[in-house]
Motif scaffolding. Structure first.
Motif, PDB file in Angstrom:
ATOM      1  N   ASN A 287       0.792  -1.222   0.000  1.00 28.66           N
ATOM      2  CA  ASN A 287       0.000   0.000   0.000  1.00 28.66           C
ATOM      3  C   ASN A 287       0.829   1.278   0.000  1.00 28.66           C
ATOM      4  N   VAL A 288       2.138   1.174  -0.159  1.00 30.07           N
ATOM      5  CA  VAL A 288       3.016   2.338  -0.059  1.00 30.07           C
ATOM      6  C   VAL A 288       3.806   2.503  -1.355  1.00 30.07           C
ATOM      7  N   TYR A 289       3.863   3.749  -1.836  1.00 31.39           N
ATOM      8  CA  TYR A 289       4.535   4.052  -3.097  1.00 31.39           C
ATOM      9  C   TYR A 289       5.446   5.263  -2.914  1.00 31.39           C
ATOM     10  N   SER A 290       6.446   5.345  -3.778  1.00 27.64           N
ATOM     11  CA  SER A 290       7.297   6.537  -3.800  1.00 27.64           C
ATOM     12  C   SER A 290       7.329   7.087  -5.214  1.00 27.64           C
ATOM     13  N   ILE A 291       7.462   8.401  -5.303  1.00 24.83           N
ATOM     14  CA  ILE A 291       7.633   9.078  -6.578  1.00 24.83           C
ATOM     15  C   ILE A 291       8.702  10.138  -6.369  1.00 24.83           C
ATOM     16  N   GLY A 292       9.673  10.175  -7.273  1.00 21.46           N
ATOM     17  CA  GLY A 292      10.777  11.080  -7.025  1.00 21.46           C
ATOM     18  C   GLY A 292      11.645  11.338  -8.232  1.00 21.46           C
ATOM     19  N   SER A 293      12.807  11.912  -7.949  1.00 18.61           N
ATOM     20  CA  SER A 293      13.758  12.311  -8.971  1.00 18.61           C
ATOM     21  C   SER A 293      15.161  11.977  -8.493  1.00 18.61           C
ATOM     22  N   VAL A 294      16.014  11.434  -9.382  1.00 14.78           N
ATOM     23  CA  VAL A 294      17.403  11.121  -9.051  1.00 14.78           C
ATOM     24  C   VAL A 294      18.311  11.738 -10.116  1.00 14.78           C
ATOM     25  N   SER A 295      19.426  12.326  -9.657  1.00 17.10           N
ATOM     26  CA  SER A 295      20.321  13.049 -10.571  1.00 17.10           C
ATOM     27  C   SER A 295      21.780  12.798 -10.202  1.00 17.10           C
ATOM     28  N   PRO A 296      22.658  12.648 -11.202  1.00 21.78           N
ATOM     29  CA  PRO A 296      24.096  12.552 -10.935  1.00 21.78           C
ATOM     30  C   PRO A 296      24.679  13.940 -10.674  1.00 21.78           C
ATOM     31  N   LEU A 297      25.657  14.020  -9.777  1.00 20.01           N
ATOM     32  CA  LEU A 297      26.285  15.301  -9.458  1.00 20.01           C
ATOM     33  C   LEU A 297      27.687  15.423 -10.029  1.00 20.01           C
ATOM     34  N   GLY A 298      28.257  14.324 -10.518  1.00 22.01           N
ATOM     35  CA  GLY A 298      29.618  14.373 -11.041  1.00 22.01           C
ATOM     36  C   GLY A 298      30.650  14.205  -9.936  1.00 22.01           C
ATOM     37  N   ASN A 299      31.914  14.130 -10.324  1.00 18.97           N
ATOM     38  CA  ASN A 299      32.996  13.899  -9.364  1.00 18.97           C
ATOM     39  C   ASN A 299      33.236  15.120  -8.481  1.00 18.97           C
ATOM     40  N   ILE A 300      33.491  14.817  -7.212  1.00 20.04           N
ATOM     41  CA  ILE A 300      33.920  15.840  -6.269  1.00 20.04           C
ATOM     42  C   ILE A 300      35.314  15.430  -5.796  1.00 20.04           C
ATOM     43  N   ALA A 301      36.309  16.187  -6.212  1.00 21.24           N
ATOM     44  CA  ALA A 301      37.707  15.833  -5.913  1.00 21.24           C
ATOM     45  C   ALA A 301      38.006  16.035  -4.432  1.00 21.24           C
ATOM     46  N   PRO A 302      39.049  15.364  -3.929  1.00 21.80           N
ATOM     47  CA  PRO A 302      39.461  15.570  -2.526  1.00 21.80           C
ATOM     48  C   PRO A 302      39.718  17.051  -2.242  1.00 21.80           C
ATOM     49  N   GLY A 303      39.193  17.517  -1.115  1.00 22.25           N
ATOM     50  CA  GLY A 303      39.363  18.903  -0.708  1.00 22.25           C
ATOM     51  C   GLY A 303      38.367  19.866  -1.308  1.00 22.25           C
ATOM     52  N   GLN A 304      37.523  19.398  -2.216  1.00 19.99           N
ATOM     53  CA  GLN A 304      36.541  20.275  -2.842  1.00 19.99           C
ATOM     54  C   GLN A 304      35.192  20.194  -2.130  1.00 19.99           C
ATOM     55  N   SER A 305      34.365  21.225  -2.350  1.00 16.74           N
ATOM     56  CA  SER A 305      33.014  21.278  -1.789  1.00 16.74           C
ATOM     57  C   SER A 305      32.019  21.592  -2.896  1.00 16.74           C
ATOM     58  N   VAL A 306      30.818  21.092  -2.738  1.00 14.36           N
ATOM     59  CA  VAL A 306      29.736  21.327  -3.694  1.00 14.36           C
ATOM     60  C   VAL A 306      28.485  21.720  -2.919  1.00 14.36           C
ATOM     61  N   THR A 307      27.778  22.735  -3.405  1.00 13.18           N
ATOM     62  CA  THR A 307      26.489  23.141  -2.825  1.00 13.18           C
ATOM     63  C   THR A 307      25.397  22.889  -3.856  1.00 13.18           C
ATOM     64  N   LEU A 308      24.349  22.221  -3.431  1.00 14.38           N
ATOM     65  CA  LEU A 308      23.248  21.855  -4.311  1.00 14.38           C
ATOM     66  C   LEU A 308      21.942  22.330  -3.681  1.00 14.38           C
ATOM     67  N   LYS A 309      21.118  23.010  -4.468  1.00 17.13           N
ATOM     68  CA  LYS A 309      19.864  23.552  -3.952  1.00 17.13           C
ATOM     69  C   LYS A 309      18.670  22.935  -4.674  1.00 17.13           C
ATOM     70  N   SER A 310      17.579  22.821  -3.948  1.00 17.13           N
ATOM     71  CA  SER A 310      16.310  22.384  -4.512  1.00 17.13           C
ATOM     72  C   SER A 310      15.204  23.045  -3.689  1.00 17.13           C
ATOM     73  N   ARG A 311      13.980  22.860  -4.145  1.00 17.02           N
ATOM     74  CA  ARG A 311      12.844  23.397  -3.402  1.00 17.02           C
ATOM     75  C   ARG A 311      11.758  22.340  -3.275  1.00 17.02           C
ATOM     76  N   LEU A 312      11.049  22.403  -2.167  1.00 18.50           N
ATOM     77  CA  LEU A 312       9.888  21.546  -1.933  1.00 18.50           C
ATOM     78  C   LEU A 312       8.684  22.447  -1.709  1.00 18.50           C
ATOM     79  N   TYR A 313       7.770  22.422  -2.667  1.00 19.69           N
ATOM     80  CA  TYR A 313       6.517  23.139  -2.442  1.00 19.69           C
ATOM     81  C   TYR A 313       5.563  22.187  -1.739  1.00 19.69           C
ATOM     82  N   ALA A 314       5.049  22.585  -0.595  1.00 21.14           N
ATOM     83  CA  ALA A 314       4.127  21.754   0.172  1.00 21.14           C
ATOM     84  C   ALA A 314       3.041  22.649   0.743  1.00 21.14           C
ATOM     85  N   GLY A 315       1.893  22.667   0.071  1.00 18.68           N
ATOM     86  CA  GLY A 315       0.841  23.555   0.534  1.00 18.68           C
ATOM     87  C   GLY A 315      -0.385  23.523  -0.349  1.00 18.68           C
ATOM     88  N   PRO A 316      -1.199  24.550  -0.252  1.00 19.36           N
ATOM     89  CA  PRO A 316      -2.464  24.590  -1.001  1.00 19.36           C
ATOM     90  C   PRO A 316      -2.243  24.861  -2.474  1.00 19.36           C
TER      91      PRO A 316
END
Length: 552
Positions: A287-316
């Motif tokens: 009785n349980v289902y999931s619906i979603g999205s999956v995406s590759p981010l590419g390589n993150i080398a040692p010592g590097q940082s990556v910031t990724l943003k998304s939004r969740l609309y949850a309302g009327p």
């Protein structure tokens, strides 16, 4: 005359039955019970397979079939803003419970409406995110937070809730929820810091988990609850749970959103612009289902940082806000094939409401406005019916004269119509032209969240609920009886009986309809009665004058 009355009856009956069938089309029989937890030996496949790091979404891996589902809980982080009361679980940083402070419960208006919940039967509704690959945190890993209680302070425009995860390999991940004042769009960001000695190749996923039993409406008023996604190429698509049970969705795209829609409300994940993505659905348990999205981010080398943003609309499903959040999100207010008519009707209705500050009064004024626009067509229809009413005694004498000789009867009737300059089908076309407009307004009133808990006057304090004393449906039934009396009586006894019973049958149906819809039909009927009575009187006076002149 028999043909005309039969066609009118078929058109009117078909329009009502079509609306009724539209409510029934998404009704699914409920399963016996919901199981949110399976035996420990059953594999939990709620984590999607990682997307392959590639510039093309076509190379992303497909989502595997599920064999089980387990939802675990740990410490809860409570968040309170001007619009939300939310609970975030430290396992995965899932959004497990979401109350909408500006919208009240369906049954008890002293309580807030709960959009998401993981501890209510049969409802299961949570928003999850995670990272896949190199030991990164999925929605099953434990995060930490500096506090368990966050509140949007007076005068502040945003509130950040930061969760942290540190892996044994030195990778550090921060998951940040950003709630903004007066906004149902929640920003969900990842900060990934690769403090390890090797590169990491993560994929990010966003998903909504929901059961297939809750939010299905009543037996008389079923509503659609299920998945949906939007891309610029494919536009808006809906996915029922029965569709998800048959086939897993796997849709590659470079834009768009994916989410869960229900009557009046929606939740949708909107990944970062330019990020390739694969939309997917999975059956997690019976009785349980999931619906979603999956995406590759590419390589993150040692010592590097990556910031990724998304939004969740949850309302009327407030159209003005939906349009500003993401392209195509406004289509979750689904008017079907009549959207091109329904959209401007809603705009006019909401514009009137801004002036009168009462949705019930706005419905009445819009109905009057539509009747004025269609007055010439309605007048033509009622004039034709009035003329047929005047001819009824003469037509009856022709039936008695020719008996069972259908051919001679038909020829005599056509000659009479020609002599009197009456088109027996003259009332049909005006009705056909108006039907799409009235049905479109019908769907506007049914699907607009603005009607939810909107008061009208006196005992009608919720236009989206049934009339508690059934006054409006009874009045509407009376108006339908009056309309039947004003129409020419069918010569066929069976048709006459059907036309007599029809108002009673439809009145019973309207006992279960929202008060706003019944108000619309009642006002429309009253205006139609007034117009039809006036035209009947005018036709009778003209006929009497014609007879008087003939005697001279």
């Amino acid at each position: 005359m028999d043909t005309k009355r039969l066609i009118l009856f078929v058109i009117f009956s078909f329009s009502i039955l079509m609306l009724w069938d539209s409510w029934q089309r998404d009704q699914q029989p409920p399963a016996a019970s919901q199981t949110q937890t399976t035996a420990q030996s059953v594999e939990d496949g709620s984590v999607p397979q990682a997307a392959k790091s590639s510039a093309s979404a076509a190379n992303q891996a497909s989502v595997p079939a599920e064999t089980g589902f387990r939802l675990q809980s740990a410490e809860r982080i409570n968040v309170e803003t001007d619009l939300y009361k939310a609970s975030i679980d430290t396992i995965g940083g899932d959004l497990r419970r979401l109350e909408l402070r500006e919208h009240k419960d369906d049954e008890d208006q002293t309580k807030n409406f709960v959009l998401m919940d993981d501890q209510s039967a049969p409802m299961l509704y949570v928003a999850q995110t995670g990272l896949i690959g190199n030991g990164l945190p999925t929605h099953k890993e434990v995060f930490t937070s500096e506090s368990t209680n966050y509140q949007l302070a007076p005068g502040e425009d945003k509130l950040d809730v930061r969760l942290t995860w540190k892996g044994d390999n030195g990778v550090e991940v921060h998951k940040i929820y950003t709630f903004r004042r007066d906004s149902y769009a929640i920003e969900v960001s990842y900060e990934i810091r690769n403090n390890s000695d090797t590169a990491v190749d993560p994929s990010v996923y966003y998903q909504i988990v929901h059961d297939n039993q809750s939010h299905q409406g009543s037996y008389m008023m079923p509503t659609f609850t299920g998945g949906a996604y939007y891309t610029e190429a494919d536009k808006y698509k809906k996915l029922s749970f029965s569709d998800m049970a048959k086939t897993n969705l796997s849709k590659n795209a470079s834009d768009g959103w994916v989410g869960l829609v229900q009557h009046y409300f929606v939740s949708a994940w909107i990944p970062e612009d330019g990020l390739v993505r694969e939309f997917y659905t999975k059956k997690l348990s019976d009785n349980v289902y999931s619906i979603g999205s999956v995406s590759p981010l590419g390589n993150i080398a040692p010592g590097q940082s990556v910031t990724l943003k998304s939004r969740l609309y949850a309302g009327p499903q407030t159209q003005s806000e939906l349009k500003s959040v993401a392209p195509g999100l406004e289509y979750t207010v689904d008017y079907g094939w009549l959207t091109v008519i329904a959209t401007p009707l809603f705009w006019i209705l909401s514009s009137i409401q801004k002036i009168v500050h009462n949705w019930g009064v706005a419905i009445i004024l819009l109905t009057i406005l539509i009747k004025l626009v269609f007055y010439p067509l309605s007048a033509a229809s009622y004039r034709s019916m009035a003329n047929m009413r005047e001819l009824a005694p003469r037509l009856q004498r022709l039936k008695e004269q020719y008996g069972d000789d259908r051919q001679k009867l038909h020829q005599a009737m056509m000659e009479m119509y020609k002599t009197e300059k009456i088109n027996p089908m003259g009332g049909c076309l005006p009705i056909l032209v108006q039907i799409p407009v009235f049905i479109a307004l019908y769907w506007v009133l049914l699907g607009s969240v603005e009607m939810r808990h909107a008061p009208f006057m006196l005992w009608i304090q919720d236009l989206s609920a049934v009339d508690p004393y059934y006054v409006l449906p009874i009045l509407m039934g009376i108006t339908m009886i009056i309309q039947t009396k004003l129409n020419p009586k069918p010569a066929d006894p069976i048709q006459a009986k059907v036309m007599t019973i029809m108002p009673i049958v439809f009145s019973v149906f309207f006992f279960f309809f929202p008060a706003g819809l019944v108000l619309y039909w009642l006002v429309n009927n009253i205006l139609s009665i007034a117009q039809q009575w006036y035209i009947n009187r005018s036709t009778e006076r003209a006929a009497a004058k014609k007879k008087g002149n003939a005697r001279r």
